[in-house]
Design a protein around this motif. Structure first.
Motif, PDB file in Angstrom:
ATOM      1  N   PRO A  15       0.811  -1.233   0.000  1.00 39.69           N
ATOM      2  CA  PRO A  15       0.000   0.000   0.000  1.00 39.69           C
ATOM      3  C   PRO A  15       0.839   1.276   0.000  1.00 39.69           C
ATOM      4  N   GLN A  16       2.097   1.172   0.414  1.00 38.29           N
ATOM      5  CA  GLN A  16       2.953   2.372   0.420  1.00 38.29           C
ATOM      6  C   GLN A  16       3.201   2.893  -0.991  1.00 38.29           C
ATOM      7  N   LEU A  17       3.168   1.990  -1.968  1.00 40.49           N
ATOM      8  CA  LEU A  17       3.325   2.424  -3.356  1.00 40.49           C
ATOM      9  C   LEU A  17       2.165   3.332  -3.771  1.00 40.49           C
ATOM     10  N   HIS A  18       0.952   2.946  -3.374  1.00 41.09           N
ATOM     11  CA  HIS A  18      -0.221   3.777  -3.688  1.00 41.09           C
ATOM     12  C   HIS A  18      -0.182   5.095  -2.916  1.00 41.09           C
ATOM     13  N   GLU A  19       0.253   5.044  -1.664  1.00 36.93           N
ATOM     14  CA  GLU A  19       0.334   6.268  -0.865  1.00 36.93           C
ATOM     15  C   GLU A  19       1.327   7.248  -1.481  1.00 36.93           C
ATOM     16  N   ALA A  20       2.466   6.738  -1.938  1.00 40.42           N
ATOM     17  CA  ALA A  20       3.457   7.615  -2.577  1.00 40.42           C
ATOM     18  C   ALA A  20       2.911   8.191  -3.876  1.00 40.42           C
ATOM     19  N   ALA A  21       2.178   7.374  -4.645  1.00 33.92           N
ATOM     20  CA  ALA A  21       1.604   7.847  -5.913  1.00 33.92           C
ATOM     21  C   ALA A  21       0.539   8.907  -5.661  1.00 33.92           C
ATOM     22  N   ILE A  22      -0.255   8.745  -4.604  1.00 31.49           N
ATOM     23  CA  ILE A  22      -1.292   9.728  -4.267  1.00 31.49           C
ATOM     24  C   ILE A  22      -0.634  11.064  -3.918  1.00 31.49           C
ATOM     25  N   MET A  23       0.462  10.999  -3.181  1.00 32.95           N
ATOM     26  CA  MET A  23       1.180  12.229  -2.823  1.00 32.95           C
ATOM     27  C   MET A  23       1.741  12.928  -4.053  1.00 32.95           C
ATOM     28  N   ASP A  24       2.041  12.139  -5.098  1.00 34.80           N
ATOM     29  CA  ASP A  24       2.540  12.721  -6.351  1.00 34.80           C
ATOM     30  C   ASP A  24       1.407  13.169  -7.267  1.00 34.80           C
ATOM     31  N   GLY A  25       0.167  13.002  -6.803  1.00 34.55           N
ATOM     32  CA  GLY A  25      -0.979  13.477  -7.573  1.00 34.55           C
ATOM     33  C   GLY A  25      -1.566  12.468  -8.537  1.00 34.55           C
ATOM     34  N   ALA A  26      -1.207  11.207  -8.426  1.00 34.92           N
ATOM     35  CA  ALA A  26      -1.739  10.194  -9.332  1.00 34.92           C
ATOM     36  C   ALA A  26      -3.176   9.841  -8.964  1.00 34.92           C
TER      37      ALA A  26
END
Length: 319
Positions: free
Chosen positions: A206-217
């Motif tokens: 889930p950390q991959l999704h959290e990082a992507a959300i922070m990048d605006g994905a």
């Protein structure tokens, strides 16, 4: 003296490894016991019947039995390749299997990805349950349902007539029968086949999704650039397994849905072997046809596994 010490050390290491394996077996003995029913099933229904393959090289006589029937070498294989109907059957098998692979293989992947994006747990569970149900319905029942749906008085022809066209005998028309086979096969299997992909999605960090959300994905971009690539090893393995069954066009489905009017496009190796072996009692010839199918499936499985290993590495293959 030194050689004796070396031999003693080797024996000690071997003894230690054997003891370690025994301890591990004892530690996981319940898991090994759970494997026993599956092992017995494979032994009885998959390996023991392989003895019957010798029939492909004999002229089987019921009065003589398998052992005392005369050897004829490659006679039945020559007969297979000289039979023009065999090539029609082989073509039908390959076409139906390839169509099912093209349309049926991506369907559970797409369904699993979309299902994973649902945010209402109750609705998601309801959709999952509904999608699984066709898998547990026998093809005898499903064939009756689909035959009714596509009959002259069925709802599909009612829709056709509503648009001003003449009704069509779909189940006896070679132009439509393969499409019906492929469509109904996808309907029956996509929900159940999605389980393994849903399990793989659940293992994505889930950390991959959290990082992507922070990048605006957004959700769609995360699905394409994170979830789908993480499914690549599972997709590769499932594709390899699918190639191993490329000549299994689906005996249960076709046998219960086809008829003499569509033999030209629906008669496959399995139904051909059934008619030759069980109806015509030509056991040796039908065994030769079935053995040819098994050998081709094995070659395809090994070839695709090797190709995927060369492209994606050993993480994407069976061995």
């Amino acid at each position: 003296m030194q050689a004796t010490a070396t031999e003693s050390a080797v024996q000690t290491r071997s003894s230690g490894r054997a003891k370690g394996r025994f301890n591990k077996f004892r530690q996981y003995r319940m898991l090994f016991l759970m494997l026993v029913p599956g092992f017995i099933f494979l032994l009885v229904f998959n390996y023991a019947p392989m003895y019957g393959l010798v029939l492909a090289f004999k002229d089987f006589r019921i009065t003589s039995g398998i052992l005392d029937s005369p050897w004829v070498g490659m006679k039945h294989f020559n007969k297979v390749f000289d039979d023009p109907h065999f090539y029609v059957v082989l073509k039908n098998t390959i076409l139906i299997s390839v169509y099912k692979l093209i349309f049926g293989f991506p369907a559970p992947i797409a369904f699993a990805l979309l299902l994973n994006e649902m945010r209402r747990p109750l609705f998601r569970k309801w959709v999952q349950t509904v999608s699984y149900l066709p898998h547990f319905i026998s093809w005898i029942v499903l064939a009756g349902i689909f035959t009714t749906l596509f009959s002259l008085d069925g709802p599909v022809n009612a829709l056709v007539k509503a648009f001003g066209h003449a009704p069509v005998v779909f189940m006896a028309d070679e132009r439509y029968f393969r499409s019906i086979l492929v469509g109904t096969s996808v309907f029956q299997s996509f929900g159940w086949s999605s389980i393994i992909f849903l399990a793989a999605i659940a293992g994505v960090d889930p950390q991959l999704h959290e990082a992507a959300i922070m990048d605006g994905a957004g959700r769609f971009r995360r699905m394409i650039q994170i979830t789908l690539p993480m499914l690549a090893p599972v997709i590769s393995i499932m594709l390899i397994l699918s190639m191993g069954t490329i000549l299994d066009a689906g005996f249960d489905q076709i046998f219960n849905m086809y008829n003499a009017q569509v033999y030209g496009v629906a008669d496959v190796i399995d139904t051909y072997v059934y008619r030759l072996g069980l109806i015509n009692a030509d056991y040796s010839y039908s065994t030769a046809v079935g053995m040819f199918k098994s050998v081709v499936a094995l070659i395809l499985l090994l070839s695709v596994n090797r190709l995927v290993k060369a492209v994606g590495g050993s993480d994407h293959t069976l061995w």
